[in-house]
Design a protein around this motif. Structure first.
Motif, PDB file in Angstrom:
ATOM      1  N   GLY A   1      -5.473  -6.056  -1.471  1.00 28.83           N
ATOM      2  CA  GLY A   1      -6.096  -6.913  -2.899  1.00 28.83           C
ATOM      3  C   GLY A   1      -5.973  -8.327  -2.602  1.00 28.83           C
ATOM      4  O   GLY A   1      -6.402  -8.938  -3.571  1.00 28.83           O
ATOM      5  N   ALA A   2      -5.657  -8.647  -1.326  1.00 33.22           N
ATOM      6  CA  ALA A   2      -5.980 -10.060  -1.035  1.00 33.22           C
ATOM      7  C   ALA A   2      -5.020 -11.024  -1.646  1.00 33.22           C
ATOM      8  O   ALA A   2      -5.184 -12.174  -2.245  1.00 33.22           O
ATOM      9  CB  ALA A   2      -7.275 -10.841  -1.195  1.00 33.22           C
ATOM     10  N   MET A   3      -3.586 -10.377  -1.942  1.00 32.40           N
ATOM     11  CA  MET A   3      -2.797 -11.228  -2.541  1.00 32.40           C
ATOM     12  C   MET A   3      -1.469 -11.654  -1.604  1.00 32.40           C
ATOM     13  O   MET A   3      -1.485 -11.018  -0.437  1.00 32.40           O
ATOM     14  CB  MET A   3      -2.102 -10.490  -3.683  1.00 32.40           C
ATOM     15  CG  MET A   3      -3.061 -10.204  -4.755  1.00 32.40           C
ATOM     16  SD  MET A   3      -2.484  -9.198  -6.051  1.00 32.40           S
ATOM     17  CE  MET A   3      -1.309 -10.092  -6.736  1.00 32.40           C
ATOM     18  N   ALA A   4      -0.695 -12.312  -2.119  1.00 29.15           N
ATOM     19  CA  ALA A   4       0.549 -12.858  -0.996  1.00 29.15           C
ATOM     20  C   ALA A   4       1.346 -11.672  -0.744  1.00 29.15           C
ATOM     21  O   ALA A   4       1.730 -10.895  -1.739  1.00 29.15           O
ATOM     22  CB  ALA A   4       1.190 -13.987  -1.681  1.00 29.15           C
ATOM     23  N   ARG A   5       1.654 -11.406   0.684  1.00 24.96           N
ATOM     24  CA  ARG A   5       2.464 -10.263   0.805  1.00 24.96           C
ATOM     25  C   ARG A   5       3.734 -10.883   0.891  1.00 24.96           C
ATOM     26  O   ARG A   5       4.588 -10.755   1.975  1.00 24.96           O
ATOM     27  CB  ARG A   5       1.979  -9.570   2.274  1.00 24.96           C
ATOM     28  CG  ARG A   5       1.032  -8.696   2.139  1.00 24.96           C
ATOM     29  CD  ARG A   5       0.431  -8.377   3.502  1.00 24.96           C
ATOM     30  NE  ARG A   5      -0.070  -9.494   4.303  1.00 24.96           N
ATOM     31  CZ  ARG A   5      -0.082  -9.525   5.602  1.00 24.96           C
ATOM     32  NH1 ARG A   5       0.491  -8.578   6.259  1.00 24.96           N
ATOM     33  NH2 ARG A   5      -0.493 -10.547   6.476  1.00 24.96           N
ATOM     34  N   ASP A   6       4.532 -10.967  -0.167  1.00 24.05           N
ATOM     35  CA  ASP A   6       6.021 -11.459  -0.331  1.00 24.05           C
ATOM     36  C   ASP A   6       6.915 -10.416  -0.990  1.00 24.05           C
ATOM     37  O   ASP A   6       6.372  -9.789  -2.261  1.00 24.05           O
ATOM     38  CB  ASP A   6       6.014 -12.609  -1.403  1.00 24.05           C
ATOM     39  CG  ASP A   6       7.224 -13.217  -1.666  1.00 24.05           C
ATOM     40  OD1 ASP A   6       8.338 -12.573  -0.907  1.00 24.05           O
ATOM     41  OD2 ASP A   6       7.534 -14.264  -2.549  1.00 24.05           O
ATOM     42  N   ASP A   7       7.649  -9.852  -0.257  1.00 31.74           N
ATOM     43  CA  ASP A   7       8.513  -8.816  -0.810  1.00 31.74           C
ATOM     44  C   ASP A   7       9.499  -9.028  -1.957  1.00 31.74           C
ATOM     45  O   ASP A   7      10.110  -8.455  -2.596  1.00 31.74           O
ATOM     46  CB  ASP A   7       9.410  -8.298   0.357  1.00 31.74           C
ATOM     47  CG  ASP A   7       8.664  -7.456   1.175  1.00 31.74           C
ATOM     48  OD1 ASP A   7       7.323  -7.304   0.980  1.00 31.74           O
ATOM     49  OD2 ASP A   7       9.085  -6.675   2.184  1.00 31.74           O
ATOM     50  N   ALA A   8       9.616 -10.463  -2.036  1.00 29.65           N
ATOM     51  CA  ALA A   8      10.871 -11.005  -3.032  1.00 29.65           C
ATOM     52  C   ALA A   8      10.729 -10.497  -4.346  1.00 29.65           C
ATOM     53  O   ALA A   8      11.765  -9.850  -4.939  1.00 29.65           O
ATOM     54  CB  ALA A   8      10.959 -12.500  -2.877  1.00 29.65           C
TER      55      ALA A   8
ATOM     56  N   ASP B   1       1.205  -3.093   1.631  1.00 27.94           N
ATOM     57  CA  ASP B   1      -0.220  -2.704   1.919  1.00 27.94           C
ATOM     58  C   ASP B   1      -1.296  -2.760   0.979  1.00 27.94           C
ATOM     59  O   ASP B   1      -2.149  -3.379   1.256  1.00 27.94           O
ATOM     60  CB  ASP B   1      -0.065  -1.092   2.322  1.00 27.94           C
ATOM     61  CG  ASP B   1       0.436  -0.829   3.701  1.00 27.94           C
ATOM     62  OD1 ASP B   1       0.648  -1.596   4.518  1.00 27.94           O
ATOM     63  OD2 ASP B   1       0.897   0.421   3.747  1.00 27.94           O
ATOM     64  N   CYS B   2      -0.755  -2.678  -0.265  1.00 27.18           N
ATOM     65  CA  CYS B   2      -1.520  -2.838  -1.394  1.00 27.18           C
ATOM     66  C   CYS B   2      -1.762  -4.413  -1.465  1.00 27.18           C
ATOM     67  O   CYS B   2      -2.901  -4.788  -2.048  1.00 27.18           O
ATOM     68  CB  CYS B   2      -0.822  -2.270  -2.358  1.00 27.18           C
ATOM     69  SG  CYS B   2      -1.152  -0.411  -2.841  1.00 27.18           S
ATOM     70  N   ALA B   3      -0.857  -5.208  -1.375  1.00 26.48           N
ATOM     71  CA  ALA B   3      -0.943  -6.674  -1.571  1.00 26.48           C
ATOM     72  C   ALA B   3      -2.109  -7.099  -0.410  1.00 26.48           C
ATOM     73  O   ALA B   3      -2.928  -7.914  -0.794  1.00 26.48           O
ATOM     74  CB  ALA B   3       0.344  -7.514  -1.467  1.00 26.48           C
ATOM     75  N   ARG B   4      -1.933  -6.603   0.693  1.00 28.59           N
ATOM     76  CA  ARG B   4      -2.952  -7.018   1.587  1.00 28.59           C
ATOM     77  C   ARG B   4      -4.313  -6.476   1.437  1.00 28.59           C
ATOM     78  O   ARG B   4      -5.244  -7.098   1.365  1.00 28.59           O
ATOM     79  CB  ARG B   4      -2.600  -6.274   3.084  1.00 28.59           C
ATOM     80  CG  ARG B   4      -3.480  -6.559   4.164  1.00 28.59           C
ATOM     81  CD  ARG B   4      -3.261  -5.959   5.462  1.00 28.59           C
ATOM     82  NE  ARG B   4      -1.797  -6.287   5.769  1.00 28.59           N
ATOM     83  CZ  ARG B   4      -0.800  -5.080   5.880  1.00 28.59           C
ATOM     84  NH1 ARG B   4      -1.333  -4.072   5.275  1.00 28.59           N
ATOM     85  NH2 ARG B   4       0.529  -5.166   6.051  1.00 28.59           N
TER      86      ARG B   4
END
Length: 467
Positions: free
Chosen positions: A419-426, A414-417
């Motif tokens: 902040g307009a950053m890649a939503r990569d869980d890795a 949610d925070c990555a979204r």
């Protein structure tokens, strides 16, 4: 540096913490530290595009082309980590313990890379634990009067704690570590009067940057006085000139991150709104027919001092809404949840929520001695022909109701979204699952660079930041 027998009480307790953290930290404390790192990195990602973060970057780059210094990076990352007011909390000192040391350690990573080729993830976690322990035990010693005087404890205490973390990571000798703490103490700042503005998250940037500067100055040979930690020093100055009780901290005490533990926020607002939100949403679930009816009356009863940070009865911006009990209660009732989008300026100005805010009453009990983190908050909601009540002792995300692994990873996404950053869980999964023996550089450098890239991409100038 004083002789061991003449050390101020704070340093006499702090020295074993600093010297023996390498062997005295339990596996459970390390596990909790890794969770707090992920939580803090998540909210830092979410804060990448916020106005305060961009202002921090711009202030460091105006009129210059060279790469940012570690202290500049600490200002930017520290501000991002607190921009959403979504980072973890400890009521031992009424503060956010993790953001200042994590921002400072990440900023210092290039220096650590040069000095400690063998740096391990466990070394970073132990340094972070020393930092948060320093913050919280100092805050316990000062007590709530420090906060009540108008200081933002996250910043005042966090400057010293972050310096302790960086000194430990750099393996500074004890005399230099003492100097770093005392230099940091002269940088400590932060006023609660600025809550609800861009300055509150900047406080964390100031704390992290001040810590980095203090440690680098001490490492370069700058001297300072241990008297800062005596009876006429930091504690007297930050307690309004009033004497304090003897320090209740000694070697062998459980680490604060393990007991009582830190609270990871489930809602992006002031922590004193969280039990209020939980109470409203529980009643809402029991009264589905009332949700879309006439406006309801909401009454919330807090323990003494529970209203101290909630300074905006009727907020005019999303930032102010984070510190408004009336708004958080109203948003929780009308929407069924409080999320990042709840604190858009447009959401706060909606007609329905503003009408509902006028029907919210907040009160504070006068009884002394109730713990702010566990004393019950009573939420009462009344509508046409019905009345319901909910007591909430512990906030969602506290040690009594901790976030699950999946919830932490969901918060990361949610925070990555946001902040307009890649939503990569890795990267997040690697951080949670890494052993203490994992090399720190390949684990943390990609996360550091991802955060900085997100901040840069949102800036007008795309300024270069030191690798």
């Amino acid at each position: 540096m004083n002789t061991p027998d003449s050390r101020p009480a704070f340093l006499a307790a702090w020295d074993p913490c600093y010297q023996h953290a390498g062997s005295a930290v339990s596996d459970e404390a390390l596990r909790q530290a890794a969770r707090s790192w992920l939580d803090t990195l998540a909210v830092s990602a979410g804060g990448a595009t916020e106005r305060c973060t961009q202002a921090a970057l711009e202030s460091c780059t105006a009129g210059r082309d060279e790469a940012l210094s570690p202290a500049d990076v600490a200002l930017v990352l520290g501000t991002a980590s607190h921009a959403l007011d979504y980072d973890d909390v400890s009521m031992l000192a009424t503060c956010h313990p993790s953001a200042p040391p994590i921002a400072a350690l990440l900023a210092l990573l290039p220096v650590l890379r040069q000095q400690r080729a063998d740096l391990r993830w466990g070394d970073i976690l132990r340094a972070y634990i020393v930092g948060t322990e320093t913050t919280l035990r100092l805050g316990q010693w000062l007590g709530f009067p420090h906060y009540a005087l108008g200081f933002h404890a996250t910043s005042t205490l966090g400057t010293v704690g972050a310096a302790a973390a960086c000194a430990h990571a750099l393996r500074l000798p004890l005399a230099q570590a003492h100097a770093a703490l005392s230099i940091a103490a002269s940088s400590a700042c932060g006023l609660r009067a600025n809550f609800g503005t861009d300055v509150k998250p900047l406080h964390v940037g100031f704390a992290a940057a001040g810590a980095v500067r203090a440690v680098m100055l001490a490492r370069a040979g700058a001297a300072a006085s241990d008297d800062v930690w005596g009876e006429k020093g930091f504690v007297l100055a930050f307690n309004g000139g009033q004497p304090v009780a003897p320090l209740a901290w000694s070697a062998g005490d459980a680490w604060a991150i393990e007991s009582p533990g830190f609270e990871h926020k489930r809602f992006p607002s002031c922590y004193m709104t969280h039990r209020l939100i939980a109470g409203v949403t529980r009643i809402r679930e029991r009264q589905p027919a009332a949700v879309r009816g006439q406006p309801v009356t909401i009454e919330v009863d807090f323990p003494k001092n529970g209203l101290a940070p909630l300074k905006y009865p009727i907020p005019g911006t999303g930032l102010e809404g984070k510190f408004s009990g009336a708004y958080c209660a109203s948003a929780a009732w009308l929407d069924g949840s409080v999320t990042l989008s709840s604190f858009d300026d447009a959401a706060v100005m909606g007609d329905a929520v503003r009408a509902q805010m006028n029907r919210v009453t907040l009160s504070e009990r006068t009884r002394e001695g109730e713990a702010l983190d566990s004393a019950p908050i009573r939420v009462t909601i009344s509508g046409a022909g019905w009345r319901d009540e909910q007591l909430v002792d512990w906030a969602p995300g506290s040690a009594s109701d901790p976030m699950t692994r999946d919830q932490l990873l969901g918060k990361w996404r949610d925070c990555a979204r946001h902040g307009a950053m890649a939503r990569d869980d890795a990267p997040a999964v690697r951080l949670l699952d890494a052993s203490a023996h994992t090399a720190a550089e390949p684990l943390l450098a990609p996360l550091r660079e991802s955060l900085l890239a997100g901040i840069r991409s949102a800036s007008r100038g795309g300024h270069k930041i030191a690798a």
